[in-house]
Enzyme design. Sequence first.
Site, PDB file in Angstrom:
ATOM      1  N   GLU A   1       2.590 -31.094  -1.462  1.00  0.00           N
ATOM      2  CA  GLU A   1       2.575 -29.661  -1.765  1.00  0.00           C
ATOM      3  C   GLU A   1       3.209 -29.368  -3.132  1.00  0.00           C
ATOM      4  O   GLU A   1       2.721 -28.508  -3.882  1.00  0.00           O
ATOM      5  CB  GLU A   1       3.305 -28.901  -0.653  1.00  0.00           C
ATOM      6  CG  GLU A   1       2.528 -28.904   0.647  1.00  0.00           C
ATOM      7  CD  GLU A   1       3.298 -28.433   1.879  1.00  0.00           C
ATOM      8  OE1 GLU A   1       2.713 -28.435   2.976  1.00  0.00           O
ATOM      9  OE2 GLU A   1       4.487 -28.054   1.753  1.00  0.00           O
TER      10      GLU A   1
ATOM     11  N   LYS B   1       5.596 -15.933   1.366  1.00  0.00           N
ATOM     12  CA  LYS B   1       4.210 -15.495   1.477  1.00  0.00           C
ATOM     13  C   LYS B   1       4.075 -14.043   0.988  1.00  0.00           C
ATOM     14  O   LYS B   1       5.091 -13.346   0.813  1.00  0.00           O
ATOM     15  CB  LYS B   1       3.764 -15.644   2.939  1.00  0.00           C
ATOM     16  CG  LYS B   1       3.799 -17.116   3.417  1.00  0.00           C
ATOM     17  CD  LYS B   1       3.354 -17.245   4.864  1.00  0.00           C
ATOM     18  CE  LYS B   1       3.333 -18.694   5.310  1.00  0.00           C
ATOM     19  NZ  LYS B   1       2.847 -18.858   6.697  1.00  0.00           N
TER      20      LYS B   1
ATOM     21  N   HIS C   1       6.856 -20.232   4.210  1.00  0.00           N
ATOM     22  CA  HIS C   1       6.330 -21.560   4.536  1.00  0.00           C
ATOM     23  C   HIS C   1       7.350 -22.603   4.117  1.00  0.00           C
ATOM     24  O   HIS C   1       8.010 -22.448   3.092  1.00  0.00           O
ATOM     25  CB  HIS C   1       5.023 -21.810   3.772  1.00  0.00           C
ATOM     26  CG  HIS C   1       4.689 -23.261   3.660  1.00  0.00           C
ATOM     27  ND1 HIS C   1       4.031 -23.938   4.660  1.00  0.00           N
ATOM     28  CD2 HIS C   1       4.959 -24.195   2.701  1.00  0.00           C
ATOM     29  CE1 HIS C   1       3.899 -25.217   4.311  1.00  0.00           C
ATOM     30  NE2 HIS C   1       4.451 -25.390   3.117  1.00  0.00           N
TER      31      HIS C   1
ATOM     32  N   ASN D   1       4.224 -14.276   8.960  1.00  0.00           N
ATOM     33  CA  ASN D   1       5.544 -14.896   9.177  1.00  0.00           C
ATOM     34  C   ASN D   1       6.329 -15.191   7.897  1.00  0.00           C
ATOM     35  O   ASN D   1       7.220 -16.034   7.879  1.00  0.00           O
ATOM     36  CB  ASN D   1       5.426 -16.122  10.093  1.00  0.00           C
ATOM     37  CG  ASN D   1       4.562 -17.214   9.507  1.00  0.00           C
ATOM     38  OD1 ASN D   1       4.058 -17.074   8.396  1.00  0.00           O
ATOM     39  ND2 ASN D   1       4.412 -18.306  10.239  1.00  0.00           N
TER      40      ASN D   1
ATOM     41  N   TYR E   1      -3.835 -25.587   2.917  1.00  0.00           N
ATOM     42  CA  TYR E   1      -3.946 -25.554   4.379  1.00  0.00           C
ATOM     43  C   TYR E   1      -5.106 -26.407   4.896  1.00  0.00           C
ATOM     44  O   TYR E   1      -5.650 -26.114   5.965  1.00  0.00           O
ATOM     45  CB  TYR E   1      -4.092 -24.109   4.853  1.00  0.00           C
ATOM     46  CG  TYR E   1      -2.781 -23.327   4.872  1.00  0.00           C
ATOM     47  CD1 TYR E   1      -1.686 -23.780   5.611  1.00  0.00           C
ATOM     48  CD2 TYR E   1      -2.641 -22.131   4.178  1.00  0.00           C
ATOM     49  CE1 TYR E   1      -0.486 -23.075   5.636  1.00  0.00           C
ATOM     50  CE2 TYR E   1      -1.438 -21.408   4.207  1.00  0.00           C
ATOM     51  CZ  TYR E   1      -0.373 -21.899   4.941  1.00  0.00           C
ATOM     52  OH  TYR E   1       0.825 -21.193   4.977  1.00  0.00           O
TER      53      TYR E   1
HETATM   54  P1  RTP Z   1       3.607 -22.920   7.437  1.00  0.00           P
HETATM   55  O1  RTP Z   1       2.700 -24.111   7.089  1.00  0.00           O
HETATM   56  O2  RTP Z   1       3.113 -21.619   6.898  1.00  0.00           O
HETATM   57  O3  RTP Z   1       5.057 -23.199   7.170  1.00  0.00           O
HETATM   58  O4  RTP Z   1       3.535 -22.800   8.995  1.00  0.00           O
HETATM   59  P2  RTP Z   1       3.776 -23.898  10.062  1.00  0.00           P
HETATM   60  O5  RTP Z   1       3.733 -25.288   9.489  1.00  0.00           O
HETATM   61  O6  RTP Z   1       5.010 -23.482  10.783  1.00  0.00           O
HETATM   62  O7  RTP Z   1       2.523 -23.677  11.004  1.00  0.00           O
HETATM   63  P3  RTP Z   1       1.016 -24.181  10.890  1.00  0.00           P
HETATM   64  O8  RTP Z   1       0.586 -24.563  12.230  1.00  0.00           O
HETATM   65  O9  RTP Z   1       0.844 -25.162   9.757  1.00  0.00           O
HETATM   66  O10 RTP Z   1       0.266 -22.828  10.514  1.00  0.00           O
HETATM   67  C1  RTP Z   1       0.225 -22.361   9.202  1.00  0.00           C
HETATM   68  C2  RTP Z   1       0.265 -20.874   9.184  1.00  0.00           C
HETATM   69  O11 RTP Z   1      -0.898 -20.357   9.792  1.00  0.00           O
HETATM   70  C3  RTP Z   1      -0.617 -19.111  10.405  1.00  0.00           C
HETATM   71  N1  RTP Z   1      -0.970 -19.174  11.824  1.00  0.00           N
HETATM   72  N2  RTP Z   1      -1.565 -18.184  12.426  1.00  0.00           N
HETATM   73  N3  RTP Z   1      -2.858 -16.566  14.337  1.00  0.00           N
HETATM   74  C4  RTP Z   1      -2.375 -17.735  14.712  1.00  0.00           C
HETATM   75  O12 RTP Z   1      -2.429 -18.134  15.838  1.00  0.00           O
HETATM   76  C5  RTP Z   1      -1.739 -18.556  13.688  1.00  0.00           C
HETATM   77  N4  RTP Z   1      -1.244 -19.771  13.860  1.00  0.00           N
HETATM   78  C6  RTP Z   1      -0.751 -20.156  12.673  1.00  0.00           C
HETATM   79  C7  RTP Z   1       0.864 -18.861  10.239  1.00  0.00           C
HETATM   80  O13 RTP Z   1       1.042 -18.032   9.089  1.00  0.00           O
HETATM   81  C8  RTP Z   1       1.420 -20.247   9.978  1.00  0.00           C
HETATM   82  O14 RTP Z   1       2.624 -20.198   9.282  1.00  0.00           O
END
Ligand code: RTP
Length: 151
Positions: free
Chosen positions: A129, A12, A118, A115, A52
Amino acid sequence: MSNNERTYIMIKPDGVQRGLVGKIIQRFEERGFKLTALKLVQATEAHLEQHYADLKGKGFFPGLIKYMASGPVVAMVWEGLDAVKTGRVMLGATNPLQSPVGSIRGDYCLAVGRNICHGSDSVESAEKEIGLWFPEGVNQYISALEPWIFE
Ligand code: RTP
């Protein structure tokens, strides 16, 4: 090898800005995965909204899109045994607070909203993707290094 999965891994904008590209790539190389595609991309908000799409409606969605569009990302495809699951383990939990030391997020970041990386969460989302980020295709190179040595 019982499977030869492909996963979409993305560094990212904060990971790029903080100079972590080399370290993250090194971890996937050293683990034994094969780099199938890689490019630096400044994504549009529309493109990121597609990536997303499942999170549309969440309170953090607008901020997430802005963050992801704030600079270039490194889009990559890594291939190998259990690449999707192992890739997620290497990344750590979504929230760095829950990411074990030794994982990428557990070693290099602090906040869920920054974070740094991804990774696809299933084989199906990986294929989706990869199609979204590499519409030109990822199999245009014929490697002299086949079969891939991973053990
Ligand atoms: P990613 O898709 O980026 O690998 O992350 P992930 O599956 O582990 O998590 P996901 O629930 O799909 O969330 C995507 C990205 O959104 C941001 N996020 N921010 N502020 C918050 O509470 C929050 N929750 C999620 C994070 O950058 C997360 O990686």
